[in-house]
Design an enzyme around this catalytic site. Structure first.
Site, short mmCIF file in Angstrom:
data_model
loop_
_atom_site.label_atom_id
_atom_site.label_comp_id
_atom_site.label_asym_id
_atom_site.label_seq_id
_atom_site.Cartn_x
_atom_site.Cartn_y
_atom_site.Cartn_z
N GLU A 1 -10.32 7.54 4.07
CA GLU A 1 -11.04 6.65 4.97
C GLU A 1 -10.18 5.40 5.15
OE1 GLU A 1 -11.53 6.62 1.73
OE2 GLU A 1 -11.18 4.46 1.43
N SER B 1 1.58 -9.71 -1.07
CA SER B 1 1.26 -8.28 -0.91
C SER B 1 1.63 -7.71 0.46
CB SER B 1 -0.22 -8.04 -1.19
OG SER B 1 -1.04 -8.88 -0.40
N LYS C 1 0.81 -1.23 0.00
CA LYS C 1 0.00 0.00 0.00
C LYS C 1 0.84 1.28 0.00
CE LYS C 1 -4.54 -1.35 1.65
NZ LYS C 1 -4.37 -2.78 2.03
C1 LIG Z 1 -5.18 -3.84 1.61
C2 LIG Z 1 -4.46 -5.07 1.31
C3 LIG Z 1 -4.84 -5.90 0.22
C4 LIG Z 1 -6.05 -5.64 -0.63
O1 LIG Z 1 -5.99 -4.47 -1.40
P1 LIG Z 1 -5.82 -4.48 -2.97
O2 LIG Z 1 -6.13 -3.09 -3.36
O3 LIG Z 1 -6.77 -5.48 -3.53
O4 LIG Z 1 -4.41 -4.86 -3.25
C5 LIG Z 1 -4.07 -7.03 -0.03
N1 LIG Z 1 -3.00 -7.35 0.74
C6 LIG Z 1 -2.62 -6.58 1.77
C7 LIG Z 1 -1.43 -7.00 2.56
C8 LIG Z 1 -3.33 -5.43 2.10
O5 LIG Z 1 -2.95 -4.68 3.14
#
Ligand SMILES: *Cc1c(COP(=O)(O)O)cnc(C)c1O
Length: 400
Positions: free
Chosen positions: A116, A382, A94
């Site tokens: 938000e 992610s 993010k």
């Molecule tokens: C917020 C988040 C997501 C989901 O958000 P996307 O916009 O779909 O990428 C996925 N993995 C992590 C670790 C997150 O914090």
């Protein structure tokens, strides 16, 4: 897939085929247009690009590595690789778009970032970016979420952000979005609204995708350097879709790479028990843009659920919606139990504790590996799972 994909999508009105756009009140429309024009002017400038590059390298710790999972591949077959966004500063992807949005704010002379947050992950990343640039930061959050996500609320406050509790309606994400937009409209000259995924009115799905493209660009090059070829399969989890879009964008024109977007199947496939927007939703409208939506007969968004709070959104990015219709990306579902199992498998076989969101992508990769043992799989990891450990131990305990 069309050549010149990025010149074609979105079109000048922010559409990806039938999806996207900006269906918002005129005042907001005017602000979005200003942000759009500024983005085109500023983001292509040498100084913007070189400052963002420097931030990514020296502050975020990019490029994050691609890692070959030796023990996981041995057990499940296939060749499984992870793009390590868990090693990006603050432990998830993010921050890639938050630093981009905050840098844009700086170039526009804005003083305050407004957003938000649901589970608090976007709030923490944006508060981090605000601290870096010396900008004010105001995060709107439902009272219910504030109680649930205490550690992230504390993090935001430590980083100097103001957390505004939202006390009306269901006191969760949807009310927080309304509240943040209201606050932004009170002072659009000095503030900027920072959306947390590839969702919302144009130009946000495009800007957030562009800021996340670094993930895919790095990973494609790193994977090629390690193996001399491109991956057979690329897998990412999809909430709003930002980490997936960042990863997929580098492979979209490589028809030989199969792309998989993985949504949360939650506890059952009954409405309200999952957030499988692409698999079970229908085209509709949410938060000012067109996309696949989990909705009732009146077009109201349905309640959603997932063990991974970052994935429970009843809409999805407009670009994903188009890629589904074009059949360029396969969208599939992983449920809570499969995600938890994958969480422990990766922890115990590789020493990497994944975020519950990312565990959905890992779980799908394990299925693919069993099915196609001769193929390679690149997973976008992610984020890291530290934020989830108390919850997992309390709710599921250790595996037998
Ligand atoms: C917020 C988040 C997501 C989901 O958000 P996307 O916009 O779909 O990428 C996925 N993995 C992590 C670790 C997150 O914090």
């Amino acid at each position: 897939m069309a050549d010149n994909y990025f010149k074609k999508y979105p079109d000048k009105d922010g559409f990806y085929g039938n999806y996207g756009g900006a269906f918002i009140p005129p005042v907001l429309e005017a602000e979005m247009k200003k942000i759009n024009d500024a983005y085109y002017a500023v983001s292509k400038s040498h100084s913007f690009i070189s400052e963002l590059r420097s931030i990514r390298k020296h502050y975020q710790g990019r490029p994050t590595p691609v890692y070959y999972c030796n023990r996981l591949s041995e057990k499940y077959g296939g060749r499984i690789y992870l793009k390590r966004e868990d090693l990006n500063h603050t432990g998830a992807h993010k921050l890639n778009h938050c630093m981009g949005e905050a840098l844009l704010a700086k170039y526009l002379g804005k003083k305050k970032l407004i957003a938000e947050t649901g589970a608090g992950q976007h709030g923490v990343a944006l508060a981090t970016a605000a601290a870096y640039f010396g900008l004010e930061c105001e995060i709107h959050m439902g009272e219910v979420d504030i109680a649930k996500e205490h550690p992230n609320v504390v993090r935001m406050k430590i980083l100097g952000a103001t957390v505004v509790p939202v006390t009306h309606g269901l006191k969760t994400l949807k009310e927080a979005v309304d509240s943040a937009f209201e606050a932004y409209l009170k002072d659009p000259v000095n503030s900027i609204y920072c959306i947390g995924s590839v969702v919302g009115p144009h130009p946000f799905p495009m800007m957030v995708r562009d800021f996340q493209r670094v993930v895919g660009i790095e990973a494609r090059e790193q994977f090629f350097e390690m193996t001399g070829e491109l991956p057979d399969n690329v897998v990412a989890c999809v909430g709003g879709g930002s980490n997936a879009m960042g990863m997929f964008s580098a492979f979209i024109e490589d028809e030989e790479c199969a792309l998989y977007g993985i949504e949360p199947g939650g506890r059952s496939m009954n409405l309200g028990d999952h957030a499988a927007t692409m698999s079970l939703g229908t085209p509709g409208m949410i938060h000012g843009f067109k996309c696949y939506v989990l909705q009732d007969a009146q077009g109201n968004p349905s309640p959603v659920y997932s063990v991974a709070s970052g994935l429970d959104y009843p809409g999805v990015g407009p670009e994903h919606s188009m890629l589904k219709d074009l059949k360029r990306v396969n969208y599939d579902v992983i449920n809570d139990t499969e995600a938890i199992d994958a969480f422990y498998e990766l922890s115990r076989l590789e020493g990497i504790i994944p975020a519950l969101e990312s565990s959905h992508a890992v779980a799908y990769a394990l299925k693919l590996a069993k099915k196609n043992p001769q193929q390679s799989i690149l997973v976008n990891l992610s984020g890291r799972g530290d934020k989830d450990i108390d919850f997992i131990i309390e709710k599921y305990g250790l595996p037998k």
